[in-house]
Design a protein around this motif. Structure first.
Motif, PDB file in Angstrom:
ATOM      1  N   SER A   1       7.988   0.717  -6.216  1.00  0.00           N
ATOM      2  CA  SER A   1       7.790   1.915  -4.671  1.00  0.00           C
ATOM      3  C   SER A   1       7.193   1.106  -3.482  1.00  0.00           C
ATOM      4  O   SER A   1       8.443   1.453  -2.251  1.00  0.00           O
ATOM      5  CB  SER A   1       7.334   3.051  -4.961  1.00  0.00           C
TER       6      SER A   1
ATOM      7  N   TYR B   1       3.503   6.023   0.769  1.00  0.00           N
ATOM      8  CA  TYR B   1       2.624   6.811   1.120  1.00  0.00           C
ATOM      9  C   TYR B   1       1.719   7.011   1.975  1.00  0.00           C
ATOM     10  O   TYR B   1       1.732   5.877   2.928  1.00  0.00           O
ATOM     11  CB  TYR B   1       1.387   6.386  -0.687  1.00  0.00           C
ATOM     12  N   HIS B   2       1.018   7.895   1.950  1.00  0.00           N
ATOM     13  CA  HIS B   2      -0.576   7.839   3.195  1.00  0.00           C
ATOM     14  C   HIS B   2      -1.602   7.090   2.793  1.00  0.00           C
ATOM     15  O   HIS B   2      -1.652   6.634   3.710  1.00  0.00           O
ATOM     16  CB  HIS B   2      -0.724   9.053   4.028  1.00  0.00           C
ATOM     17  N   GLN B   3      -1.793   7.674   1.708  1.00  0.00           N
ATOM     18  CA  GLN B   3      -3.133   6.900   0.750  1.00  0.00           C
ATOM     19  C   GLN B   3      -2.872   6.552  -0.264  1.00  0.00           C
ATOM     20  O   GLN B   3      -1.939   7.667  -1.452  1.00  0.00           O
ATOM     21  CB  GLN B   3      -4.200   7.968   1.173  1.00  0.00           C
ATOM     22  N   ILE B   4      -3.581   5.732  -1.017  1.00  0.00           N
ATOM     23  CA  ILE B   4      -3.603   5.357  -2.826  1.00  0.00           C
ATOM     24  C   ILE B   4      -4.695   5.193  -3.227  1.00  0.00           C
ATOM     25  O   ILE B   4      -6.046   4.355  -2.720  1.00  0.00           O
ATOM     26  CB  ILE B   4      -2.584   4.366  -2.487  1.00  0.00           C
TER      27      ILE B   4
END
Length: 357
Positions: free
Chosen positions: A4, A17-20
């Motif tokens: 992804s 995504y913003h954070q992971i």
């Protein structure tokens, strides 16, 4: 995650995504990779079958996921003891809130007894620590903070001291302790909800709740925040730090006396503490017998044969002896004034007054 990310960067130029948060490799108790051929694999289904789903969640939260995450039967067994400590602490508080209605019995924070205010301040520190750890995704920090709070601040200190008041004290004393227990249990249950989802919901459904609280599920309620009303000022915090240090010194002397065969139960003892004149003045109005769970504490400035404690925040010498006063059958404390109240002649003055009420 990888596919992804690559696809999104190729098409949109940004991550999807913003954070992971990513974790290390899951390995066995010795740090070896798991393989069927080695027989060292641990199945999540087996863990859930033996310990429950919350234990698997607790293992994830307790591990530092920035490194390889070890799991084995021994690790799970050790972790189960920590889980039981958290669960049993909540269970004890629940048991002592059985007749507490927060809408009718809640005592204003500024009217609470000193020890209860100190417990609330300790809980407020837990809230700040846990919230900060959650914000950094340091779930192991939340687990350790909650576990240490249950063991050190609750079981070994606050809950141990207030047993006498909860079981033998008067109405006002009991409601003050119950108010602190309610605030702490309510807040702690919200704090552990993301980690121990099933356990926290089980606690939540067993509690009575104040109006305005969503009783359907703990997961539908916000976490507690830093509450200025629970915080002690610097002078009060310093006072309690000194008292806790003195209690630790007394406990050490009691343990040595118990090992020497002087007594079996701490309530059967009288303790004499020799301190400086300045410290004696500051301890004049403190209820040290209740704090140390003994029948009597005498503070003196005279030299004393006993155990010296120079490392204590209140440097002192402590002597322990078996009490010769009669024993109250209700609270089990020894008191030379038993029968002085004129009624319930077998009881100490405190118990006679409570029973009289």
């Amino acid at each position: 995650f990888q596919s992804s990310m690559l696809t999104s960067i190729a098409v949109n130029g940004v991550a999807p995504y913003h954070q992971i948060a990513t974790h290390g490799w899951t390995v066995d108790g010795e740090g070896k990779a798991m393989h069927k051929s080695l027989g060292n694999a641990v199945s999540p289904d087996e863990v859930i079958k033996e310990y429950g789903a919350d234990m698997l969640r607790l293992w994830v939260a307790s591990a530092d996921y920035t490194q390889d995450m070890r799991i084995s039967k021994d690790i799970m067994k050790q972790l189960s003891q920590a889980y039981l400590k958290i669960r049993n602490t909540a269970r004890y508080m629940l048991g002592n809130l059985c007749d507490f209605d927060p809408d009718a019995n809640l005592v204003p924070v500024d009217k609470l007894m000193d020890l209860d205010r100190f417990a609330m301040a300790s809980f407020n520190e837990l809230v700040k620590t846990a919230r900060a750890a959650y914000d950094k995704y340091e779930f192991h920090g939340v687990y350790r903070a909650v576990y240490n709070f249950c063991v050190v601040d609750m079981s070994n200190f606050y809950l141990d001291i207030i047993k006498d008041r909860l079981y033998c004290g008067g109405e006002e004393e009991r409601r003050s302790a119950q108010t602190a227990l309610y605030y702490i249990l309510d807040g702690m249950t919200r704090l552990i909800a993301p980690i121990l989802a099933f356990t926290s919901d089980e606690i939540w459904h067993a509690m009575k709740h104040a109006k305005g609280v969503d009783a359907e599920s703990v997961l539908l309620n916000d976490m507690p925040e830093d509450n200025a009303a629970f915080t002690l000022d610097e002078a009060a915090q310093t006072r309690w730090n000194r008292l806790v240090s003195l209690r630790d010194a007394v406990n050490k002397a009691l343990e040595n006396a118990r090992n020497a065969g002087v007594f079996k139960k701490a309530q059967d003892t009288e303790v004499t503490v020799s301190v400086s004149a300045e410290d004696a003045a500051s301890l004049k109005d403190e209820d040290l017998a209740t704090l140390c769970i003994v029948s009597k504490v005498t503070v003196t400035t005279e030299s004393l044969e006993g155990e010296k404690n120079e490392d204590c925040l209140i440097p002192c010498t402590i002597a322990v002896k078996l009490s010769e006063a009669p024993k109250c059958p209700r609270c089990w404390n020894h008191n030379e004034h038993i029968g002085a109240a004129g009624h319930h002649a077998e009881l100490c003055p405190r118990c006679a007054a409570v029973v009289g009420q």
